[in-house]
Design a protein around this motif. Sequence first.
Motif, PDB file in Angstrom:
ATOM      1  N   LEU A   1      22.587  18.017  14.009  1.00 49.49           N
ATOM      2  CA  LEU A   1      23.078  19.335  13.611  1.00 49.49           C
ATOM      3  C   LEU A   1      24.532  19.504  14.021  1.00 49.49           C
ATOM      4  O   LEU A   1      24.913  19.149  15.139  1.00 49.49           O
ATOM      5  N   PRO A   2      25.356  20.069  13.156  1.00 48.37           N
ATOM      6  CA  PRO A   2      26.743  20.362  13.547  1.00 48.37           C
ATOM      7  C   PRO A   2      26.775  21.474  14.594  1.00 48.37           C
ATOM      8  O   PRO A   2      25.844  22.269  14.709  1.00 48.37           O
ATOM      9  N   ASP A   3      27.864  21.529  15.343  1.00 51.98           N
ATOM     10  CA  ASP A   3      27.995  22.529  16.398  1.00 51.98           C
ATOM     11  C   ASP A   3      27.974  23.953  15.860  1.00 51.98           C
ATOM     12  O   ASP A   3      27.679  24.900  16.590  1.00 51.98           O
ATOM     13  N   SER A   4      28.298  24.124  14.596  1.00 50.87           N
ATOM     14  CA  SER A   4      28.373  25.465  14.013  1.00 50.87           C
ATOM     15  C   SER A   4      27.004  26.097  13.797  1.00 50.87           C
ATOM     16  O   SER A   4      26.899  27.325  13.664  1.00 50.87           O
ATOM     17  N   VAL A   5      25.933  25.287  13.754  1.00 50.08           N
ATOM     18  CA  VAL A   5      24.586  25.824  13.519  1.00 50.08           C
ATOM     19  C   VAL A   5      24.024  26.356  14.843  1.00 50.08           C
ATOM     20  O   VAL A   5      23.855  25.590  15.794  1.00 50.08           O
ATOM     21  N   PRO A   6      23.714  27.660  14.924  1.00 49.15           N
ATOM     22  CA  PRO A   6      23.183  28.211  16.170  1.00 49.15           C
ATOM     23  C   PRO A   6      21.819  27.620  16.509  1.00 49.15           C
ATOM     24  O   PRO A   6      20.998  27.353  15.632  1.00 49.15           O
ATOM     25  N   MET A   7      21.583  27.426  17.809  1.00 51.79           N
ATOM     26  CA  MET A   7      20.298  26.952  18.307  1.00 51.79           C
ATOM     27  C   MET A   7      19.900  27.832  19.488  1.00 51.79           C
ATOM     28  O   MET A   7      20.691  28.022  20.417  1.00 51.79           O
ATOM     29  N   VAL A   8      18.683  28.391  19.447  1.00 47.22           N
ATOM     30  CA  VAL A   8      18.253  29.335  20.479  1.00 47.22           C
ATOM     31  C   VAL A   8      16.840  29.002  20.936  1.00 47.22           C
ATOM     32  O   VAL A   8      16.068  28.355  20.222  1.00 47.22           O
ATOM     33  N   ASP A   9      16.494  29.461  22.141  1.00 46.91           N
ATOM     34  CA  ASP A   9      15.119  29.414  22.613  1.00 46.91           C
ATOM     35  C   ASP A   9      14.362  30.595  22.047  1.00 46.91           C
ATOM     36  O   ASP A   9      14.927  31.683  21.837  1.00 46.91           O
TER      37      ASP A   9
END
Length: 213
Positions: free
Chosen positions: A174-182
């Motif tokens: 995934l590129p850094d621009s795609v948000p990733m959350v718990d």
Amino acid sequence: MDYRSSEALAGSEAPVGPRSEDTLPSSVSAAVKVVIVGGFGVGKTTMVGSVSEIRPLTTEETMTQAGVGVDDIAGVERKTETTVAMDFGRISLNDQLVLYLFGTPGQERFWFLWDGLFEGALGAVVLIDTRRLEVSFDAVGRLEERAVPFVVAINAFPHAPVYPMSELRAAMDLPDSVPMVDCDARDRGSSRDTLLTLVRYLHSLTTVTPETP
């Protein structure tokens, strides 16, 4: 997770017209279609059910012997029901903005339904289970093919391994621009926060200033 049946209780009078809690307030000025995607058993139905302000529509059916050898249930052997069409719910993020939520079926034999569910969607949440990361790869690929913006939510499962976000991002390419959350799909507040992350991400995409050549 148990939801109230849409059928009237035996011996009771069926309600006339929509219930008050199902009616959109007159202040609503925008509605956005969002899809909740991911592999088999990652919590899509649970998320839609936990966060929906209306009685969610689910199409779960009991898993039978017919699916043996067809559905990959590795890691979710105790699962007894599965979505065969879609889940549907609704949440008002404020007085003006409403999200319509569509949960996709996870098994490969129902993937032909995904294209229809993706139609008109402005964004998506990809739910992942760190015990079975690979089951959500196809969902990410299909969203990228259709240019549907998405965020990735790491769903909380008992005894699931915990990895740094950077490792998960690298594993999913995934590129850094795609948000990733718990996320805990069982919890309304956590699911709502995940959807708010998606809405903020979609807003950021519309406000990016194009580079000057």
